[in-house]
Design a protein around this motif. Sequence first.
Motif, PDB file in Angstrom:
ATOM      1  N   ALA A  12      40.378  72.991 118.458  1.00 54.08           N
ATOM      2  CA  ALA A  12      40.860  74.331 118.146  1.00 54.08           C
ATOM      3  C   ALA A  12      41.102  74.434 116.643  1.00 54.08           C
ATOM      4  O   ALA A  12      40.644  73.611 115.874  1.00 54.08           O
ATOM      5  CB  ALA A  12      42.126  74.627 118.933  1.00 54.08           C
ATOM      6  N   ALA A  13      41.863  75.441 116.226  1.00 55.34           N
ATOM      7  CA  ALA A  13      42.028  75.714 114.801  1.00 55.34           C
ATOM      8  C   ALA A  13      42.665  74.530 114.079  1.00 55.34           C
ATOM      9  O   ALA A  13      43.570  73.878 114.581  1.00 55.34           O
ATOM     10  CB  ALA A  13      42.893  76.955 114.625  1.00 55.34           C
ATOM     11  N   LEU A  14      42.192  74.277 112.871  1.00 61.78           N
ATOM     12  CA  LEU A  14      42.750  73.221 112.045  1.00 61.78           C
ATOM     13  C   LEU A  14      44.109  73.649 111.511  1.00 61.78           C
ATOM     14  O   LEU A  14      44.353  74.812 111.223  1.00 61.78           O
ATOM     15  CB  LEU A  14      41.824  72.922 110.869  1.00 61.78           C
ATOM     16  N   LEU A  15      44.989  72.672 111.356  1.00 60.90           N
ATOM     17  CA  LEU A  15      46.301  72.921 110.787  1.00 60.90           C
ATOM     18  C   LEU A  15      46.414  72.156 109.484  1.00 60.90           C
ATOM     19  O   LEU A  15      45.838  71.083 109.326  1.00 60.90           O
ATOM     20  CB  LEU A  15      47.401  72.454 111.756  1.00 60.90           C
ATOM     21  N   ALA A  16      47.171  72.683 108.554  1.00 62.00           N
ATOM     22  CA  ALA A  16      47.351  71.992 107.282  1.00 62.00           C
ATOM     23  C   ALA A  16      48.179  70.737 107.504  1.00 62.00           C
ATOM     24  O   ALA A  16      49.169  70.751 108.222  1.00 62.00           O
ATOM     25  CB  ALA A  16      48.053  72.908 106.292  1.00 62.00           C
ATOM     26  N   ALA A  17      47.760  69.662 106.870  1.00 59.55           N
ATOM     27  CA  ALA A  17      48.500  68.401 106.967  1.00 59.55           C
ATOM     28  C   ALA A  17      49.028  68.046 105.590  1.00 59.55           C
ATOM     29  O   ALA A  17      48.264  67.926 104.651  1.00 59.55           O
ATOM     30  CB  ALA A  17      47.592  67.292 107.489  1.00 59.55           C
ATOM     31  N   SER A  18      50.326  67.890 105.474  1.00 55.56           N
ATOM     32  CA  SER A  18      50.938  67.565 104.195  1.00 55.56           C
ATOM     33  C   SER A  18      51.235  66.084 104.126  1.00 55.56           C
ATOM     34  O   SER A  18      52.079  65.577 104.856  1.00 55.56           O
ATOM     35  CB  SER A  18      52.243  68.350 104.024  1.00 55.56           C
ATOM     36  N   PRO A  19      50.531  65.320 103.261  1.00 52.33           N
ATOM     37  CA  PRO A  19      50.794  63.886 103.158  1.00 52.33           C
ATOM     38  C   PRO A  19      52.245  63.594 102.802  1.00 52.33           C
ATOM     39  O   PRO A  19      52.805  62.584 103.209  1.00 52.33           O
ATOM     40  CB  PRO A  19      49.833  63.445 102.055  1.00 52.33           C
ATOM     41  N   ALA A  20      52.876  64.491 102.025  1.00 52.17           N
ATOM     42  CA  ALA A  20      54.261  64.242 101.641  1.00 52.17           C
ATOM     43  C   ALA A  20      55.197  64.350 102.837  1.00 52.17           C
ATOM     44  O   ALA A  20      56.182  63.624 102.947  1.00 52.17           O
ATOM     45  CB  ALA A  20      54.679  65.249 100.563  1.00 52.17           C
ATOM     46  N   ALA A  21      54.863  65.269 103.767  1.00 49.73           N
ATOM     47  CA  ALA A  21      55.735  65.487 104.913  1.00 49.73           C
ATOM     48  C   ALA A  21      55.443  64.526 106.056  1.00 49.73           C
ATOM     49  O   ALA A  21      56.281  64.314 106.924  1.00 49.73           O
ATOM     50  CB  ALA A  21      55.594  66.926 105.403  1.00 49.73           C
ATOM     51  N   PHE A  22      54.254  63.963 106.047  1.00 48.51           N
ATOM     52  CA  PHE A  22      53.840  63.117 107.163  1.00 48.51           C
ATOM     53  C   PHE A  22      53.066  61.936 106.608  1.00 48.51           C
ATOM     54  O   PHE A  22      51.954  62.092 106.101  1.00 48.51           O
ATOM     55  CB  PHE A  22      52.966  63.943 108.113  1.00 48.51           C
ATOM     56  N   ALA A  23      53.677  60.757 106.654  1.00 43.50           N
ATOM     57  CA  ALA A  23      53.052  59.582 106.043  1.00 43.50           C
ATOM     58  C   ALA A  23      51.727  59.244 106.690  1.00 43.50           C
ATOM     59  O   ALA A  23      50.804  58.777 106.040  1.00 43.50           O
ATOM     60  CB  ALA A  23      54.003  58.393 106.135  1.00 43.50           C
ATOM     61  N   GLY A  24      51.615  59.470 107.988  1.00 38.69           N
ATOM     62  CA  GLY A  24      50.360  59.181 108.673  1.00 38.69           C
ATOM     63  C   GLY A  24      50.613  58.595 110.036  1.00 38.69           C
ATOM     64  O   GLY A  24      51.627  57.926 110.281  1.00 38.69           O
ATOM     65  N   PRO A  25      49.675  58.829 110.970  1.00 37.71           N
ATOM     66  CA  PRO A  25      49.872  58.359 112.339  1.00 37.71           C
ATOM     67  C   PRO A  25      49.886  56.840 112.452  1.00 37.71           C
ATOM     68  O   PRO A  25      50.523  56.296 113.357  1.00 37.71           O
ATOM     69  CB  PRO A  25      48.689  58.974 113.085  1.00 37.71           C
ATOM     70  N   ALA A  26      49.191  56.163 111.542  1.00 36.99           N
ATOM     71  CA  ALA A  26      49.180  54.703 111.604  1.00 36.99           C
ATOM     72  C   ALA A  26      50.574  54.125 111.389  1.00 36.99           C
ATOM     73  O   ALA A  26      50.862  53.003 111.829  1.00 36.99           O
ATOM     74  CB  ALA A  26      48.206  54.143 110.563  1.00 36.99           C
ATOM     75  N   ASP A  27      51.437  54.896 110.705  1.00 39.12           N
ATOM     76  CA  ASP A  27      52.799  54.442 110.437  1.00 39.12           C
ATOM     77  C   ASP A  27      53.777  54.842 111.532  1.00 39.12           C
ATOM     78  O   ASP A  27      54.979  54.594 111.411  1.00 39.12           O
ATOM     79  CB  ASP A  27      53.281  55.021 109.101  1.00 39.12           C
ATOM     80  N   ASP A  28      53.253  55.501 112.588  1.00 37.06           N
ATOM     81  CA  ASP A  28      54.126  56.004 113.654  1.00 37.06           C
ATOM     82  C   ASP A  28      53.526  55.684 115.030  1.00 37.06           C
ATOM     83  O   ASP A  28      53.203  56.575 115.809  1.00 37.06           O
ATOM     84  CB  ASP A  28      54.307  57.514 113.483  1.00 37.06           C
ATOM     85  N   PRO A  29      53.382  54.401 115.351  1.00 34.31           N
ATOM     86  CA  PRO A  29      52.731  54.035 116.612  1.00 34.31           C
ATOM     87  C   PRO A  29      53.509  54.450 117.852  1.00 34.31           C
ATOM     88  O   PRO A  29      52.943  54.500 118.945  1.00 34.31           O
ATOM     89  CB  PRO A  29      52.609  52.509 116.522  1.00 34.31           C
ATOM     90  N   ALA A  30      54.796  54.765 117.705  1.00 34.91           N
ATOM     91  CA  ALA A  30      55.568  55.221 118.865  1.00 34.91           C
ATOM     92  C   ALA A  30      55.106  56.595 119.333  1.00 34.91           C
ATOM     93  O   ALA A  30      55.276  56.938 120.503  1.00 34.91           O
ATOM     94  CB  ALA A  30      57.055  55.251 118.526  1.00 34.91           C
ATOM     95  N   ASN A  31      54.520  57.383 118.418  1.00 36.09           N
ATOM     96  CA  ASN A  31      54.138  58.751 118.752  1.00 36.09           C
ATOM     97  C   ASN A  31      52.637  59.021 118.652  1.00 36.09           C
ATOM     98  O   ASN A  31      52.182  60.082 119.098  1.00 36.09           O
ATOM     99  CB  ASN A  31      54.885  59.724 117.836  1.00 36.09           C
ATOM    100  N   TRP A  32      51.891  58.091 118.078  1.00 37.96           N
ATOM    101  CA  TRP A  32      50.447  58.279 117.924  1.00 37.96           C
ATOM    102  C   TRP A  32      49.728  57.000 118.319  1.00 37.96           C
ATOM    103  O   TRP A  32      50.180  55.899 117.998  1.00 37.96           O
ATOM    104  CB  TRP A  32      50.085  58.621 116.470  1.00 37.96           C
ATOM    105  N   ARG A  33      48.600  57.149 118.997  1.00 41.42           N
ATOM    106  CA  ARG A  33      47.776  55.985 119.305  1.00 41.42           C
ATOM    107  C   ARG A  33      46.404  56.155 118.659  1.00 41.42           C
ATOM    108  O   ARG A  33      45.832  57.260 118.641  1.00 41.42           O
ATOM    109  CB  ARG A  33      47.624  55.766 120.817  1.00 41.42           C
ATOM    110  N   LYS A  34      45.892  55.077 118.123  1.00 44.09           N
ATOM    111  CA  LYS A  34      44.581  55.080 117.474  1.00 44.09           C
ATOM    112  C   LYS A  34      43.503  54.832 118.518  1.00 44.09           C
ATOM    113  O   LYS A  34      43.605  53.916 119.328  1.00 44.09           O
ATOM    114  CB  LYS A  34      44.537  54.003 116.396  1.00 44.09           C
ATOM    115  N   VAL A  35      42.465  55.664 118.498  1.00 48.32           N
ATOM    116  CA  VAL A  35      41.339  55.472 119.412  1.00 48.32           C
ATOM    117  C   VAL A  35      40.457  54.359 118.869  1.00 48.32           C
ATOM    118  O   VAL A  35      40.027  54.401 117.716  1.00 48.32           O
ATOM    119  CB  VAL A  35      40.523  56.777 119.565  1.00 48.32           C
TER     120      VAL A  35
END
Length: 295
Positions: A12-35
């Motif tokens: 669906a529609a792309l959303l803006a991702a702010s690196p300053a606000a979100f370090a990255g999914p790799a740094d948050d394995p409790a909430n994101w899983r890498k395929v």
Amino acid sequence: MLRRLVMAAAGAALLAASPAAFAGPADDPANWRKVDAENLLQFTVNGQEILIELRPDIAPIHVAQVRKIVRDGNYDKTPFHRVIDKFMAQGGDVYSVYQVYPRYPNMPGEFNWQRDPSAQKVQWFGMTPQGDKIGYFDGLIVQGQPDEVAMISDPPVAKTWAIHCQGIASMARSRSPDSASTEFYLMRAPRVGADSPLDKNYTVWGRAVTGLDTILGIKLGPPDNDGRFLNNNQADKLTKAMIAADIPEAKRPTVYVKRTDGPEFAATLAAIAINDPIQACGLPPVDVIVERPTP
């Protein structure tokens, strides 16, 4: 450097991702899983990308054959020879293009799997009037027997199946349940519930995590011919299929899927109370982040 796109699953529609606000999914394995790159399939259709997460955990035989066909190059340039509005886009007839011999073997149906709840946890959010539970399993919407069935079974398993929501990749077959070989279809709209001929009868082997707009843009076949093109040269084609692990790292997409068993998703999960698979397919898609190397 990486370019990061945050999007609703299935494109669906792309959303803006702010690196300053979100370090990255790799740094948050409790909430994101890498395929795993071995379980990420890249289709190119009409110059656009579809990324499909392969699911060997629920259909290992089918995923292994899909990987082989892709790596043999035999999905490339095959037409979507049957496309029906508000249903699906069917392709993968490698024999009409390549006359491959020996043929890829027919596969036994993997319409459901015997799930061990202690090892494969589902986040249940509803139950059908017939007593089947509905929930998320790693972002995939599934239906099946309650976990309690495993407690009184030997071995301790409960029958579970993925349902044919929009974006699902499933295998086509003839009337024989064990006749799937190369042809597949991508769901353009849900076909689920008690009246659906698909659930528990056709093998789901993946889910489009991006590219739904591209799937919906595949040229429709003639309605008076059950969506089948009389001339496959008129059909849109799957230009290229690749396993992400085979794409050079400098060009390889990396996909993260929001964990449906993570703490951030808990409030969303708690607010869901659905007893109908059709309604379940209408839930907002699970978020996906795609990272790409910066050129």
